[in-house]
Design a protein around this motif. Structure first.
Motif, mmCIF file in Angstrom:
data_model
loop_
_atom_site.group_PDB
_atom_site.id
_atom_site.type_symbol
_atom_site.label_atom_id
_atom_site.label_comp_id
_atom_site.label_asym_id
_atom_site.label_seq_id
_atom_site.Cartn_x
_atom_site.Cartn_y
_atom_site.Cartn_z
ATOM 1 N N UNK B 213 0.673 -1.204 0.021
ATOM 2 C CA UNK B 213 -0.184 0.022 -0.025
ATOM 3 C C UNK B 213 0.696 1.170 -0.057
ATOM 4 N N UNK B 214 0.341 2.372 -0.492
ATOM 5 C CA UNK B 214 1.297 3.650 -0.570
ATOM 6 C C UNK B 214 0.666 4.576 0.718
ATOM 7 N N UNK B 215 -0.636 4.432 0.968
ATOM 8 C CA UNK B 215 -1.171 4.980 2.167
ATOM 9 C C UNK B 215 -2.412 4.354 2.949
ATOM 10 N N UNK B 216 -2.502 4.371 3.970
ATOM 11 C CA UNK B 216 -3.604 3.637 4.546
ATOM 12 C C UNK B 216 -4.383 4.955 5.354
ATOM 13 N N UNK B 217 -5.727 4.956 5.428
ATOM 14 C CA UNK B 217 -6.263 5.747 6.556
ATOM 15 C C UNK B 217 -6.912 4.675 7.514
ATOM 16 N N UNK B 218 -6.501 4.989 8.715
ATOM 17 C CA UNK B 218 -7.021 3.890 9.943
ATOM 18 C C UNK B 218 -7.940 4.796 10.676
ATOM 19 N N UNK B 249 5.751 1.984 9.346
ATOM 20 C CA UNK B 249 6.068 1.254 8.300
ATOM 21 C C UNK B 249 6.446 2.336 6.984
ATOM 22 N N UNK B 250 6.927 1.660 5.805
ATOM 23 C CA UNK B 250 6.881 2.578 4.756
ATOM 24 C C UNK B 250 5.938 3.322 4.223
ATOM 25 N N UNK B 251 4.690 2.906 4.716
ATOM 26 C CA UNK B 251 3.461 3.195 4.225
ATOM 27 C C UNK B 251 2.977 4.579 4.892
ATOM 28 N N UNK B 252 2.182 5.611 4.020
ATOM 29 C CA UNK B 252 1.801 6.734 4.830
ATOM 30 C C UNK B 252 0.682 6.557 5.786
#
Lengths: 394, 376
Positions: B213-218, B249-252
């Motif tokens: 993934x490049x970015x994740x909204x939690x 992680x490397x993900x935003x």
């Protein structure tokens, strides 16, 4: 012979009817002319407009204020926040989901267009006696059991006769009819918000005023967008208990209270109306609470109309509210400190006239809902004592 | 048999019975003609499960760790045990596919671009305020579906001019395999992969997810265990754990919180959340305050007051968070991105308009401060 006799008879009847009709017309016409001295040489403010282009079928216009939730559209216009499935229509009966998008079925197609005097709103502190072009579209998000316009509000645009009037056309008709502005009334103007806002924009450009009659059962966002385009807003505060709103209107009270506060804060001219329905919201204790709430939240200068209920729609079984009840309510509201409390639907009652709160002189004398034959306000001030009277007078 | 034009009793009974039979069978006949296409048999094996013998399996995707018998499904309703093999039922079968502005879900990812939003049926939470419950709180057979393989999804995104694919609507954890396959393919094709999750997931699958993934909204919906237990039916710890891990992680990472009237629209929520975010994920992580509209089992609540939301935004900003946004409004307001250091406007985003003013390679062009997000 037999036939001849019949023919003779029917002809005689026809002549009789025609003659009596003529007399009737003359009789009804006379008091009309007699009562409206102010309008001698002028057009009567209430007029039916003929020869409006009719719309053959319902057309769809992309709606504003909604979100896609994947399988439904979530309408964010009014506090019902309906999630509509494919093909479904909201309880307002005018917003539909077609192919995953929300559309309004009433854009550019009002079902009532007439000229009205602004007093019919009732709006009493805005251009008294001014002629306005009153527009209404089909559909409503409320289910008021005592709706007076249920033939228009409690139905779909499919079932009403609609006129084909894009915003610019409507505004040009308003100018042609010598109107001061546009009055969004009869049903719920905030529901056809796309249309209302376009009309309001066009009207403002044309130098007309915009006044809206609404129950204000609407979300904060559309209201905040609509308010800057308006000159006056009249909000129905139909009761003061959640129970009344739920049982009689199928709505909730708190969004309406929020809207009233927002409208006041916007600085636009606000008037509030309450209709007294016998046995449902005529409890003086509740009424006092409502008046006190208004006093605290919109202040003493906001006109408050206490209107008399007439049996209508689903409340035909109730008696009309008595004039004495309405007058008692008016007294209660005045006791809480509200300065401009009017009675509504009581023709000839003194409570519908405007008095200067300081010198006590009558400033505006109103005849019913349609005309004004005494206007003693000059430049927003009482002509007698120079006290400024709040309102939009020019 | 006929007497004076009348019919006999037996005839009458015969004819009536036949008539009733025809009437009764008519709806069945017409139904057969217009039957919806059957939901396809599961074809893609699930990841993260273990066999327990006797055709039982245990799902190890998320902390509930459902034990699933043959022919049964997990609590999500979309992962099924067939003869001791665990399948993902909704792989390549999304319920909703839409092209939408990326700002609907992400504020620090490719501003002003379009995204392909994908959602399947099923969810591993049961939030009472869910606004996509027609998809998420149902079995895939009862929701609409269409066939869209990962490759087709990428092609569609390219054709529609989308710069990213975004898994949203339901909790994409339940279609983990579909999401990961699509995301891996997206990366090969130069398309960004985004997802919006509630964060109920085990650590191993999460680390796999953050790799593609490049970015994740939690979603951080509440600050108490009771809130999560009562309103969502899950354990709050896991959610905060997910946000914590994604931040490392490397993900935003972006955090989103639905602001629900009377439940978390108060100062306490802002105080606790901003303190937690400052300590655990950093002040530069965007926080979306999402307006709540009555939905599903919380129809009786009032919608969030905009005044309250603005107050909360101000509070969170003064508590030290750099990027706090008001989201899920019918009409997007001012969601411009300010540089966290020099407060210069790097992306101007008012209503539908979006203009990149001073952002170079993820850095403020004025002071060089790096701003977290997916920028190209």
């Amino acid at each position: 012979m037999d036939e001849n006799f019949e023919h003779d008879n029917s002809r005689r009847e026809f002549l009789k009817t025609a003659a009596s009709l003529g007399i009737l017309t003359a009789c009804s016409g006379c008091p009309l002319i007699a009562d409206t001295a102010v309008y001698r040489g002028k057009d009567y403010p209430v007029k039916v407009i003929s020869n409006l282009p009719k719309k053959e079928s319902v057309t769809l216009k992309p709606a504003k204020y909604w979100k896609d939730t994947g399988s439904t559209v979530h309408c964010l216009l009014c506090p019902k926040y309906c999630q509509l499935r494919e093909g479904a229509m909201g309880p307002c009966r005018i917003r539909v989901n077609r192919n995953g998008k929300l559309y309004s079925t009433v854009y550019g197609s009002p079902c009532i267009v007439a000229t009205n005097s602004i007093e019919q709103g009732p709006i009493y502190h805005v251009t008294p006696g001014g002629r306005y072009l009153a527009v209404g579209t089909a559909g409503c998000n409320l289910r008021c059991k005592y709706c007076q316009n249920w033939q228009y509000s409690q139905t779909t645009a499919d079932d009403t006769t609609n006129y084909d009037l894009p915003p610019e056309k409507l505004v040009s008709i308003a100018k042609q009819m010598n109107c001061r502005g546009i009055l969004f009334t009869f049903t719920e103007a905030v529901l056809c918000i796309e249309y209302s806002m376009d009309i309001a924009r066009a009207a403002r450009e044309a130098g007309l005023k915009n006044a809206v009659i609404t129950a204000a059962y609407v979300d904060e966002e559309p209201l905040a967008d609509f308010l800057p385009l308006l000159d006056a807003i009249r909000i129905d505060l139909k009761g003061f208990t959640e129970k009344f709103y739920k049982d009689v209107l199928a709505a909730t009270l708190s969004p309406v209270l929020n809207s009233i506060k927002t409208a006041k804060a916007s600085g636009k001219w606000l008037e509030v109306v309450n209709m007294v329905v016998p046995g449902l919201n005529d409890d003086p204790v509740e009424f006092r609470k409502m008046a006190e709430w208004l006093m605290q939240n919109v202040g003493p200068l906001t006109p408050f109309h206490v209107s008399r209920f007439y049996p209508a729609y689903k409340l035909r079984n109730l008696p009309s509210a008595s004039v004495s009840t309405v007058e008692r309510m008016r007294k209660i509201a005045k006791e809480t400190g509200l300065r401009y409390v009017y009675v509504g639907n009581c023709p000839g009652n003194d409570g519908q006239n405007t008095y200067c709160y300081k010198c006590g002189q009558m400033l505006i004398h109103r005849i019913g809902y349609v005309s004004v034959d005494k206007m003693e306000i000059r430049n927003g001030k009482c002509r007698f004592c120079n006290t400024s009277i709040p309102g939009v007078w020019t | 048999m006929r007497v004076n034009g009348c019919i006999s009793r037996r005839e009458f009974l015969h004819q009536t019975t036949a008539g009733i039979a025809v009437c009764a069978s008519a709806p069945l006949l017409s139904n057969q003609g217009a039957a919806a296409p059957a939901f396809p048999e599961p074809a893609v094996r699930a990841r993260y499960w273990e066999p327990l013998g006797n055709n039982l399996v245990r799902c190890k995707l998320e902390p509930r760790q459902c034990e699933i018998g043959d022919g049964e499904r997990g609590v999500c309703g979309v992962r099924e045990n067939r003869g001791g093999v665990y399948y993902s039922v909704v792989h390549s079968l999304p319920s909703a596919v839409n092209v939408a502005p990326v700002e609907e879900t992400f504020l620090h990812a490719l501003p002003g671009s379009k995204t392909l939003q994908i959602g399947t049926a099923g969810c591993n939470l049961q939030c009472k305020f869910c606004n996509t419950w027609q998809m998420s709180q149902t079995r895939p057979e009862e929701a609409p579906f269409q066939r869209l393989s990962p490759q087709q999804a990428i092609d569609m995104a390219k054709n529609q001019g989308c710069k990213s694919v975004c898994f949203t609507y339901n909790d994409p954890v339940v279609c983990f395999e579909y999401m990961c396959d699509t995301a891996a393919l997206a990366r090969k094709n130069g398309i960004k992969a985004l997802c919006h999750t509630a964060g109920i997931i085990h650590d191993e699958p999460l680390s796999d997810l953050t790799k593609v993934m490049d970015s994740i909204v939690v979603d951080l919906k509440g600050t108490t265990k009771a809130f999560y237990k009562e309103l969502c039916g899950v354990d709050a710890d896991r959610v905060y754990n997910t946000a914590y891990r994604v931040a490392r992680s490397n993900c935003c990472l972006e955090i989103a919180s639905p602001i629900i009237t009377g439940l978390n629209d108060n100062k306490g929520f802002v105080t606790v959340m901003s303190r937690w975010m400052l300590q655990n994920v950093g002040a530069g992580v965007p926080w979306q305050l999402r307006r709540f509209y009555p939905a599903y089992q919380m129809m009786d609540l009032a919608t969030t007051s905009l005044i309250t939301m603005k107050e909360m935004q101000e509070m969170a900003r003064s508590a030290g968070l750099h990027h706090v946004y008001l989201c899920n409004l019918a009409r997007p307001g001012d969601n411009s991105i300010l540089c966290s250091k020099c407060k210069e406007k790097v992306v101007q985003r008012i209503a539908e308009g979006c203009e990149i003013l001073g952002l170079k390679e993820g850095k403020c062009s004025q002071c060089g401060q790096a701003i977290k997000g997916v920028w190209q």
